[in-house]
Design an enzyme around this catalytic site. Structure first.
Site, PDB file in Angstrom:
ATOM      1  N   LYS A 132      10.008   2.360   0.462  1.00  0.00           N
ATOM      2  CA  LYS A 132       8.833   2.278   1.270  1.00  0.00           C
ATOM      3  C   LYS A 132       8.361   3.819   1.765  1.00  0.00           C
ATOM      4  O   LYS A 132       9.370   4.342   2.049  1.00  0.00           O
ATOM      5  CB  LYS A 132       9.261   1.621   2.711  1.00  0.00           C
ATOM      6  CG  LYS A 132       8.132   1.299   3.486  1.00  0.00           C
ATOM      7  CD  LYS A 132       8.671   0.297   4.701  1.00  0.00           C
ATOM      8  CE  LYS A 132       7.553   0.074   5.706  1.00  0.00           C
ATOM      9  NZ  LYS A 132       8.218  -0.966   6.793  1.00  0.00           N
ATOM     10  N   GLY A 187       0.713  -1.262  -0.051  1.00  0.00           N
ATOM     11  CA  GLY A 187      -0.021  -0.097   0.109  1.00  0.00           C
ATOM     12  C   GLY A 187       0.956   1.348  -0.137  1.00  0.00           C
ATOM     13  O   GLY A 187       0.288   2.277  -0.176  1.00  0.00           O
ATOM     14  N   ARG A 188       2.104   0.981   0.333  1.00  0.00           N
ATOM     15  CA  ARG A 188       2.945   2.226   0.285  1.00  0.00           C
ATOM     16  C   ARG A 188       4.536   1.801   0.033  1.00  0.00           C
ATOM     17  O   ARG A 188       5.411   2.677   0.324  1.00  0.00           O
ATOM     18  CB  ARG A 188       3.045   3.040   1.661  1.00  0.00           C
ATOM     19  CG  ARG A 188       3.314   2.131   2.839  1.00  0.00           C
ATOM     20  CD  ARG A 188       3.481   2.915   4.129  1.00  0.00           C
ATOM     21  NE  ARG A 188       3.797   2.125   5.258  1.00  0.00           N
ATOM     22  CZ  ARG A 188       4.238   2.560   6.572  1.00  0.00           C
ATOM     23  NH1 ARG A 188       4.352   3.988   6.429  1.00  0.00           N
ATOM     24  NH2 ARG A 188       4.422   1.952   7.489  1.00  0.00           N
ATOM     25  N   GLY A 200      -0.129   6.155   1.399  1.00  0.00           N
ATOM     26  CA  GLY A 200       0.959   5.706   0.797  1.00  0.00           C
ATOM     27  C   GLY A 200       2.189   6.231   1.159  1.00  0.00           C
ATOM     28  O   GLY A 200       3.311   6.146   0.714  1.00  0.00           O
ATOM     29  N   ARG A 236      14.524  -0.348   0.997  1.00  0.00           N
ATOM     30  CA  ARG A 236      14.490  -1.219   1.772  1.00  0.00           C
ATOM     31  C   ARG A 236      15.237  -2.378   0.682  1.00  0.00           C
ATOM     32  O   ARG A 236      14.575  -2.568  -0.259  1.00  0.00           O
ATOM     33  CB  ARG A 236      13.136  -1.834   2.203  1.00  0.00           C
ATOM     34  CG  ARG A 236      12.974  -3.205   2.883  1.00  0.00           C
ATOM     35  CD  ARG A 236      11.940  -3.374   3.683  1.00  0.00           C
ATOM     36  NE  ARG A 236      10.892  -3.321   3.003  1.00  0.00           N
ATOM     37  CZ  ARG A 236       9.651  -3.688   3.533  1.00  0.00           C
ATOM     38  NH1 ARG A 236       9.474  -3.633   5.066  1.00  0.00           N
ATOM     39  NH2 ARG A 236       8.499  -3.785   3.143  1.00  0.00           N
ATOM     40  N   ASP A 256       1.419 -11.637   6.686  1.00  0.00           N
ATOM     41  CA  ASP A 256       1.800 -10.829   5.472  1.00  0.00           C
ATOM     42  C   ASP A 256       3.158 -10.452   6.043  1.00  0.00           C
ATOM     43  O   ASP A 256       3.876  -9.548   5.113  1.00  0.00           O
ATOM     44  CB  ASP A 256       0.991  -9.688   5.325  1.00  0.00           C
ATOM     45  CG  ASP A 256       0.648  -8.792   6.249  1.00  0.00           C
ATOM     46  OD1 ASP A 256       0.008  -9.292   7.322  1.00  0.00           O
ATOM     47  OD2 ASP A 256       0.807  -7.572   6.315  1.00  0.00           O
TER      48      ASP A 256
HETATM   49  P1  AMP Z   1       1.820  -3.503   8.038  1.00  0.00           P
HETATM   50  O1  AMP Z   1       0.894  -3.310   9.353  1.00  0.00           O
HETATM   51  O2  AMP Z   1       2.754  -2.473   7.767  1.00  0.00           O
HETATM   52  O3  AMP Z   1       2.064  -4.836   7.834  1.00  0.00           O
HETATM   53  O4  AMP Z   1       0.788  -3.043   6.769  1.00  0.00           O
HETATM   54  C1  AMP Z   1      -0.446  -3.704   6.621  1.00  0.00           C
HETATM   55  C2  AMP Z   1      -1.096  -3.129   4.998  1.00  0.00           C
HETATM   56  O5  AMP Z   1      -1.101  -1.902   5.228  1.00  0.00           O
HETATM   57  C3  AMP Z   1      -0.039  -3.528   4.146  1.00  0.00           C
HETATM   58  O6  AMP Z   1      -0.811  -3.714   2.817  1.00  0.00           O
HETATM   59  C4  AMP Z   1       0.513  -2.188   3.873  1.00  0.00           C
HETATM   60  O7  AMP Z   1       1.144  -1.760   2.587  1.00  0.00           O
HETATM   61  C5  AMP Z   1      -0.654  -1.143   4.220  1.00  0.00           C
HETATM   62  N1  AMP Z   1      -0.223   0.071   4.903  1.00  0.00           N
HETATM   63  C6  AMP Z   1       0.378   0.319   5.772  1.00  0.00           C
HETATM   64  N2  AMP Z   1       0.713   1.829   5.796  1.00  0.00           N
HETATM   65  C7  AMP Z   1       0.121   2.552   4.922  1.00  0.00           C
HETATM   66  C8  AMP Z   1      -0.009   3.676   4.406  1.00  0.00           C
HETATM   67  N3  AMP Z   1       0.521   4.937   4.983  1.00  0.00           N
HETATM   68  N4  AMP Z   1      -0.670   3.999   3.160  1.00  0.00           N
HETATM   69  C9  AMP Z   1      -1.237   2.808   2.203  1.00  0.00           C
HETATM   70  N5  AMP Z   1      -1.100   1.588   3.094  1.00  0.00           N
HETATM   71  C10 AMP Z   1      -0.408   1.323   3.940  1.00  0.00           C
HETATM   72 MG    MG Z   2       3.365  -5.619   6.666  1.00  0.00          MG
END
Ligand code: AMP
Ligand code: MG
Length: 482
Positions: free
Chosen positions: A108, A87-88, A121, A171, A247
């Site tokens: 990232k 997502g980002r 994002g 990363r 994930d």
């Molecule tokens: P994480 O908790 O970092 O593993 O993220 C879980 C999901 O949320 C993944 O699909 C990330 O890409 C998405 N995500 C986290 N932060 C953001 C953000 N600021 N904008 C868009 N997607 C995000």
């Molecule tokens: Mg993640």
């Protein structure tokens, strides 16, 4: 060009990724760059000087060999299945290092993608520097991990609880294939795609398994063993990942996704720092249980490849998964034995280990510093180390390793390579990050990184980096995705 890109992921089924460019940012500036890592990757200095690094690593400029993508994946978050995806994060490509190794180069915080859902994002400078510090610390602790090549500030403010400066982290990973990627393919794509993706993963990460009679099953087995090794390493240094969703579990078995992670100070198996982990699902001592839970989701994704017959497929998966407990226990015992400087650990040592842990828990003793005490007597000045319960344990331990008169050299060496003298103490990380965020001052971050680059060097005298936080640790909270 500094990067030698070879984008094998693009050959996979188109449903596995989206072509998407990073969002252009206003005023990119490299605030930290990992020169030793760049060297390891074979990124040559003269080549790097030819490009506008800040533009390339902010995503403002796309190098000709790069085809940016966001990867699709799903995942179980706190036990619930969701469609996710990058997502980002945006993959610039796979770089082939001078010795032929393949690395994902990913930005990232590089802007929204088709998988961003409601997210912006983006990423904050402090969260990206936090990932930089802790992933590099893990690397030098000899724990498999994704790494951090650079943080580039964007010159833009992003909104979290208030406006904070934004940044992009570069990363580096063996790959970003996750248990959740397999869940996505298995749930939403055809069996042919699953087979192709599994073959791809095996070829990329475990080519030795290609000759096995049942490669998919061998993959499960291999990932299970390597995840055990990884978690045992986390337990060795007191690392709490904090958000072990499927994930965030890498098939290459690197530590990945540094969000709410933190290091335990005083020993308590229930330690949780993550602000959203109310049930303690991802608590320190729960990590092995969660690993096997995640591996079970991985096995479920691979079931169609284990056998045409679903009952037999499940039976085969269970045969592998059942190995987890005994393998974990034996590797854990081995690791704890090494932390005690025992050259050949055996089952009888379990008491010695559990007695020390029980004492640490009862006395809120610092996990890292207690193990330092074993090779550096009187390192700890707290009175608990002079009182009968600890002294009694110490006597039993000395008998076990034949250290009544003097610590045998072999044990001392083992102790000092198993027990870090330095870990990224939460309060030091936070204070370095706030100086970076509030004053644009990177000195504390860099000083901390310098110490963390030699965590097993007992000749370094730097008490400031070894003193645990003396306030109420229970108040320390960490956050996901900031
Ligand atoms: P994480 O908790 O970092 O593993 O993220 C879980 C999901 O949320 C993944 O699909 C990330 O890409 C998405 N995500 C986290 N932060 C953001 C953000 N600021 N904008 C868009 N997607 C995000
Ligand atoms: Mg993640």
């Amino acid at each position: 060009m500094p990067f030698r890109f070879d984008n094998s992921y693009l050959q996979l089924a188109p449903e596995l990724f989206s072509l998407v460019n990073p969002t252009v940012v206003g005023n990119p500036q490299v605030i930290i760059f990992n020169t030793p890592l760049a060297k390891e990757l074979g990124l040559e200095e003269e080549q790097l000087e030819k490009i506008k690094l800040e533009n390339v690593l902010a995503g403002n400029e796309i190098l000709p060999e790069s085809q940016p993508i966001a990867q699709a994946y799903a995942g179980h978050q706190f036990g619930h299945f969701n469609m996710l995806g990058d997502g980002r994060a945006i993959l610039l490509g796979e770089h082939i290092s001078s010795n032929g190794q393949r690395f994902d180069i990913q930005l990232k915080g590089a802007g929204s993608t088709p998988y961003s859902r409601r997210g912006d994002g983006k990423a904050s400078t402090s969260a990206m520097l936090r990932e930089y510090i802790i992933s590099e610390a893990m690397h030098f602790l000899n724990i498999p991990t994704t790494r951090s090549l650079a943080v580039v500030s964007t010159g833009e403010q992003i909104y979290r609880e208030s406006f904070v400066p934004g940044a992009v982290l570069t990363r580096i990973a063996a790959s970003h294939i996750r248990v959740g990627t397999f869940e996505y393919v298995s749930n939403f794509q055809s069996k042919a795609t699953l087979k192709q993706f599994t073959d791809y993963t095996i070829k990329r990460h475990y080519p030795a398994l290609l000759d096995q009679k049942e490669p998919a099953l061998a993959l499960l087995d291999q990932v299970l063993e390597q995840q055990i090794d990884l978690i045992v390493n986390w337990l060795r240094v007191g690392f709490i990942h904090g958000v072990m969703n499927t994930d965030n579990m890498s098939i290459a078995c690197e530590t990945i996704d540094y969000g709410p992670c933190a290091f335990m100070n005083s020993y308590n198996p229930d330690t949780v720092f993550s602000s959203i982990d109310h049930q303690g699902r991802y608590a320190f001592a729960n990590q092995p249980k969660i690993a096997v839970w995640n591996l079970t989701r991985f096995a479920e994704s691979l079931l169609p490849l284990f056998d045409e017959n679903p009952t037999l497929a499940i039976e085969k998966a269970n045969q592998v998964l059942r190995k987890f407990q005994s393998s974990f226990e034996s590797k854990w015992l081995q690791m704890m034995g090494q932390k005690l400087g025992i050259l050949e650990v055996n089952k009888d040592d379990e008491n010695l280990i559990s007695n020390l842990l029980a004492w640490m828990f009862a006395n809120k003793a610092d996990y890292t510093n207690t193990f330092i005490e074993l090779s550096v007597p009187n390192f700890n000045t707290a009175s608990i180390y002079q009182e009968a319960p600890f002294l009694t344990w110490l006597k039993a331990w000395k008998t076990r390793i034949k250290a009544e008169i003097e610590l045998p050299l072999a044990s001392k060496i083992l102790l000092q390579k198993s027990n870090p003298a330095f870990i990224p103490r939460n309060h030091l990380v936070e204070s370095a990050l706030s100086q970076a965020q509030e004053n644009n001052e990177l000195t504390a971050v860099k000083d901390l990184l310098a110490i963390l680059a030699t965590p097993y060097d007992y000749s370094v005298i730097a008490p400031k980096y070894q003193t645990p936080f003396l306030g109420d640790e229970g108040l320390y909270k960490t956050y996901c995705g900031t």
